[in-house]
Every structure is written in C-alpha cells, then in structure tokens.
Design an enzyme around this catalytic site. Structure first.
Site, short mmCIF file in Angstrom:
data_model
loop_
_atom_site.label_atom_id
_atom_site.label_comp_id
_atom_site.label_asym_id
_atom_site.label_seq_id
_atom_site.Cartn_x
_atom_site.Cartn_y
_atom_site.Cartn_z
N ASP A 39 0.64 -1.18 -0.26
CA ASP A 39 0.09 -0.15 0.16
C ASP A 39 0.67 1.41 0.20
O ASP A 39 1.63 1.03 0.85
CB ASP A 39 -0.45 -0.18 1.10
CG ASP A 39 -1.95 0.99 1.53
OD1 ASP A 39 -2.19 1.73 0.19
OD2 ASP A 39 -2.69 0.85 2.12
N ASP A 40 1.09 1.24 -0.85
CA ASP A 40 1.27 3.62 -1.22
C ASP A 40 2.82 3.34 -1.03
O ASP A 40 3.57 3.97 -0.67
CB ASP A 40 1.16 4.23 -0.02
CG ASP A 40 -0.10 4.73 -0.09
OD1 ASP A 40 -0.71 4.92 -0.54
OD2 ASP A 40 -0.72 5.62 1.01
N CYS A 79 -5.30 4.15 -3.86
CA CYS A 79 -5.74 2.97 -3.40
C CYS A 79 -7.65 2.28 -3.89
O CYS A 79 -7.62 1.16 -5.07
CB CYS A 79 -5.89 2.61 -2.21
SG CYS A 79 -6.80 3.65 -1.18
N HIS A 152 -10.52 -2.15 1.76
CA HIS A 152 -10.82 -0.92 1.14
C HIS A 152 -12.01 -0.32 0.20
O HIS A 152 -11.96 0.24 -0.92
CB HIS A 152 -9.75 0.25 1.01
CG HIS A 152 -10.33 1.70 1.39
ND1 HIS A 152 -9.27 2.57 0.68
CD2 HIS A 152 -11.07 2.54 2.04
CE1 HIS A 152 -9.88 3.61 1.50
NE2 HIS A 152 -11.23 3.40 1.77
N ASP A 307 -0.46 -0.86 -5.05
CA ASP A 307 -1.53 0.03 -5.60
C ASP A 307 -1.62 1.34 -5.76
O ASP A 307 -2.59 2.35 -6.43
CB ASP A 307 -2.73 0.03 -4.47
CG ASP A 307 -2.42 0.65 -2.67
OD1 ASP A 307 -1.12 1.74 -3.27
OD2 ASP A 307 -3.15 1.15 -2.68
N ASN A 308 -0.65 2.42 -5.54
CA ASN A 308 -0.37 3.82 -6.36
C ASN A 308 0.85 4.16 -5.93
O ASN A 308 1.61 3.35 -5.29
CB ASN A 308 -1.63 4.58 -5.78
CG ASN A 308 -1.88 4.46 -4.32
OD1 ASN A 308 -2.55 4.04 -3.69
ND2 ASN A 308 -0.42 5.07 -3.41
#
Length: 529
Positions: A39-40, A79, A152, A307-308
């Site tokens: 994540d991130d 995300c 999420h 995811d990003n």
C-alpha cells in the site's frame, strides 16, 4: 453374487478410483498463486528498483527470480480504484470507483477547505457484486482462496468474502491501520495480538498458516499489506538504523519543494518510513520461507506490486519518487508507475525485464492463463494476458487509461490520462489544457511537447474521450462558489506555514534524540517481530 458377476463391478470401482486419483493429482499440479500487494509503495522504494536507502532483500528476491516490468502501472494514483481494478480487470472509469472510498464529492468537497475550482463527481462506495472477480474465478477453478490485510472496497455486504475469498483476515472498509501498526489495533476482522505485535508480521503469519493448511491443493493467497500507508511507524531499532544511514550519506539542508497544491518530498531520508518498509520486507521473507520449507516455491506463482505511487506529498509526506515526478494522488509517473514483478518458476524468465507498458488490470487474465483456465474477456475487458511477455514474446500495443476527476489529499489535479506506446497525454479538467510527454526520452516529464506534436496530441485526446464516454465516465463540474482569492490565501498558508513545519518534522525524525512517545507507537512492548 458370483465372482464372475462381481468382476465388472470391481473393474468399474477401480476405474472410478483411478479417475478420482488422477483428478486429485491434476488439481495438485496446478500452480499456486501468492499475490502480494503493498500500500503506497513507490517505484523507487525498493533496493532492486534503485533505492540506496531502503533495504528490501526479500522483495528483491521475487524480482530477481521473476520478471520485472519496468513500465508497470497501477490503474489509479490512489488506492480503492486500483484495488477494484485488480479484482475486476476493469479500469476505474468503467467500474465507477474513481477515488478512495469515503472521499468527499460534489458540494461536500468544500468541507476540505481547499477552495478549488471544481466539484468532484460521484464515487461508488463498493465493488460491484455483479462482477465475477479474480478470486471468484480462482475459486471456480478449484482454488482455495484467502485474503489478508487492506481491502477498502466496501463494508458489510461487499467484504472479501462477498467477492470470492473463503477466508478474510483483516479486510474491511477502512483504508489505514486503525489503531496503528502495533497491537492492540482496532480491526473487527483480525483479532488483536499481544501488545506490541507487528500488524505487518501478523498478516504474513496468517498467510503462512493458510499456506500450510492448504498445501495439498491449489491455493490463491492475496496478502494485502496495510504497510506502508500512514501513519508511518517503526521500532526504535529500525529507526536508529535508517537515521544512521541518512547521516552517513549526508543530510540535505532541505527536503521539500512546493508543488501545485502541496510541498513535495525530494529526498529519501525518512528513518521512520525506512523502518516501515524493511518490516514489510521481513514479512514478505516470512511467507517466502514458508513456501521454501514446504517445497512449494517451484510450483507457486508470486506477484508483487503496489496500489499507487509513494507518498511524496499529503498523508505522511514519507518518501521521494525522484527521478519520477510527483507521487500518490498525482497524474505524473510518480503517482502511477509501480514495482511490478511476476515470478513464474516453470517459465525461463528469472532476472529478465520487459519494458512493455502493463497495468493492474492485466493480472486477472494473466493469472487465469498461467493456471490453464479460459479467459473471461467480458469480465476483464481492460486487461490482457502477459503470458506472451513472460514467455519471451510480445503483446500488441494498446492504450492504457487513467481517470481521476478528483483533487484528493496529496495535491494532484483532476485529470485523465492515456498512454500509447512511448506517448503519454494528460488532460486537465480545471482549464482543459493537455500535456504530452515522450516517456522513452523524458521519463521525468520535464518537457511538454504537445505544441510541436499537436496532431498526435489531438488523436490521443480523441481516443481518450471516446473510451471515457463509451464507459459512462463521470466528470467534475465548476464550483459556482469558487473564489480565486480564497484559494490563493490557502496556498500562501501552505507555502509559508505548512512547508516549514514539514522541514522541521523531517529534522526531528533525523535527530539523535527523536522519541515519538507511547513507547515507540507501542512497538517497545512485548513482541514486535
């Protein structure tokens, strides 16, 4: 019944038994899948992707034993849309989740106090239940399915178990680690461990336990870390290691430059973030070691991506994506280009790279084809199988589309993007301008060449909006209450107040006397390994 009459029955029973054994053996021979989603995590947040600050030997192993896609992308710069695209094989404009779920839209966006020109359009609040998702396709193919970590993509009624996962450990509607990265945490779908337990390692242990339990049949395990999302936290020991590394390299006098809406981090020297990245790498190592111990490593496909982009502005302002421009939430390469690795032990591609542009929607058809299942083009219309690339061949050039008609929390601008070959066109909704970059020559996006390539820019723009209109994409609208004077006053406060505060915090993190309190976010209690 005489022996003569019983022989055909015995033969029939023996044939059924053999067929059943053959079927079970065939199921065992199907490759397992371990999908790891950070994540991130930014494109350059791994040592194998060029960072000389973060240390990630276990994730590097996946890259070295598999194929690195140097033009690998997330489907969105934030995300929830990216995650929905992974599950559905559809670009965000098509599935309708175009911002993180829970973001303000319409007139509610004014509550952010940013005084922007536009009002963002509606954003769906869950993944469509009518889709046949990737885990549902795996389940239909005979796979045991497992999810751990960040979801999420909706709350009750749209949880992992509502979209094809047999087991869910920690996935719910929240997008960050509620309660922090050390127990006790606040997650109704993951029982809190002993005080000080690392959430990141706990998710790895849950995944390893599932693999041990399901080792005799094919499994699809989706390990979706909450790391390295804010709030960034680590142990004192790891902080000290990365503080010393930063000092040894020479601490830059300044760490930020002002972007369009927010300051953007320019250096990788955040020791708290460094420790968080390494903890995630430790967790990946735990799962990989489990595969090794069980003798499953040669029959398990391993995927790793994010995811990003890394958070260079907004949230925790944690990392720098340079030489890529921007970061999470941005329309530039730093917001969407990701680490993108696929390890396929039964194909001869270890240590090889591909520069073909690929994206998150491609995993769905790729994994289906890798396990010998029929593709579902009606379900993954925006993805293609990458098996030809994994096998040393090529794929047909096709456009990649991004649609983010929002402002978000990191300072990016409402925009849509098309990439075709080496060309990338960005359309901005505030003023309708368009920028064109040749990424083969200008990966940093420093030179807008739209003016000298107006015909090409026009064709790409037409292609972009033909797709967006075809799938019913929603667009932002002008805010009739927009006041440019208020927006400029807001930006002045960001420049004169927030940026100095960020510089001060950066130096505090690097101070030998740094102590965040609460026993290092609760990590200095009991066990945190």
């Amino acid at each position: 019944m005489t022996l003569k009459n019983m022989l055909p029955l015995f033969a029939a029973l023996l044939m059924v038994s053999c067929q059943q054994e053959q079927a079970e053996q065939a199921e065992k021979q199907k490759p397992n899948i371990l999908f790891i989603l950070a994540d991130d995590l930014g494109y350059h947040d791994l040592s194998c992707m060029g960072s000389d600050y973060y240390e990630t030997p276990n994730i590097d192993r996946i890259a070295n034993e598999g194929m690195i896609f140097t033009n690998g992308y997330a489907a969105c710069q934030v995300c929830s849309p990216s995650r929905a695209s992974l599950m559905s094989g559809k670009f965000p404009a098509r599935h309708g989740i175009t911002d993180w779920i829970g973001a303000k839209t319409g007139e509610d966006w004014r509550a952010a106090g940013r005084f922007n020109k536009l009002l963002p359009p509606e954003n769906k609040d869950h993944l469509d239940l009518d889709y046949t998702t990737l885990p549902e396709a795996m389940k239909a193919a005979g796979y045991a399915t497992f999810f751990a970590g960040k979801w999420h993509l909706g709350g009750e009624g749209s949880l992992p178990e509502d979209h094809g996962f047999d087991i869910n450990k920690g996935g719910w509607d929240k997008g960050s680690p509620m309660g922090g990265f050390y127990a006790p945490w606040d997650n109704p779908y993951l029982e809190s461990g002993p005080d000080g337990e690392s959430l990141t390692m706990r998710l790895a242990r849950e995944t390893a336990n599932f693999i041990r339990q399901e080792q005799d049949k094919p499994f699809f395990a989706f390990l979706s870390f909450y790391a390295v999302h804010a709030p960034i936290q680590t142990t004192k020991e790891k902080w000290s290691k990365y503080r010393d590394k930063a000092e040894a390299s020479g601490i830059a006098e300044t760490g930020f430059e002002m972007g369009h809406f927010l300051p953007i981090r320019q250096v990788q020297d955040n020791p708290v973030y460094g420790g968080l990245v390494e903890t995630m790498d430790d967790a990946v190592g735990h799962v990989l070691q489990t595969l090794d111990e069980l003798g499953l490593d040669e029959n398990t496909i391993v995927v790793f991506t994010s995811d990003n982009g890394g958070v260079s502005a907004g949230d925790a302002f944690a990392t720098s994506n340079l030489p890529l421009r921007g970061g999470k939430g941005y329309q530039f390469e730093g917001g969407i280009r990701e680490p993108y690795f696929i390890k396929t032990p039964f194909l001869d591609n270890a240590g090889k790279t591909s520069d073909a542009p690929v994206t998150g929607t491609d995993f769905y058809p790729t994994l289906l084809e890798l396990i010998g299942e029929e593709l579902k083009p009606e379900e993954h219309p925006d993805g293609v199988s990458l098996l030809p690339l994994l096998s040393g061949g090529t794929i047909e050039e096709r456009p990649l589309i991004w649609h983010y008609p929002h402002y978000g929390n990191q300072g990016g601008e409402p925009s849509s993007i098309i990439r075709l070959g080496e060309w990338k066109l960005i359309h901005y909704y505030e003023d309708g301008r368009e920028e064109l970059y040749n990424l083969d020559q200008d990966m940093e996006e420093n030179h807008d060449v739209a003016a000298e390539n107006s015909e090409l820019a026009g064709r790409l723009s037409e292609q972009l909006f033909a797709y967006l209109d075809e799938v019913g994409a929603l667009y932002p609208e002008k805010d009739p209450m927009y006041d440019p004077a208020k927006e400029q006053e807001y930006l002045k406060r960001v420049r004169n107040v927030r940026m100095p505060a960020l510089e001060k915090q950066r130096m505090e993190f690097l101070s030998k006397d740094f102590d965040p309190g609460n026993q290092w976010w609760g990590s200095d209690v009991g066990t945190n390994d």
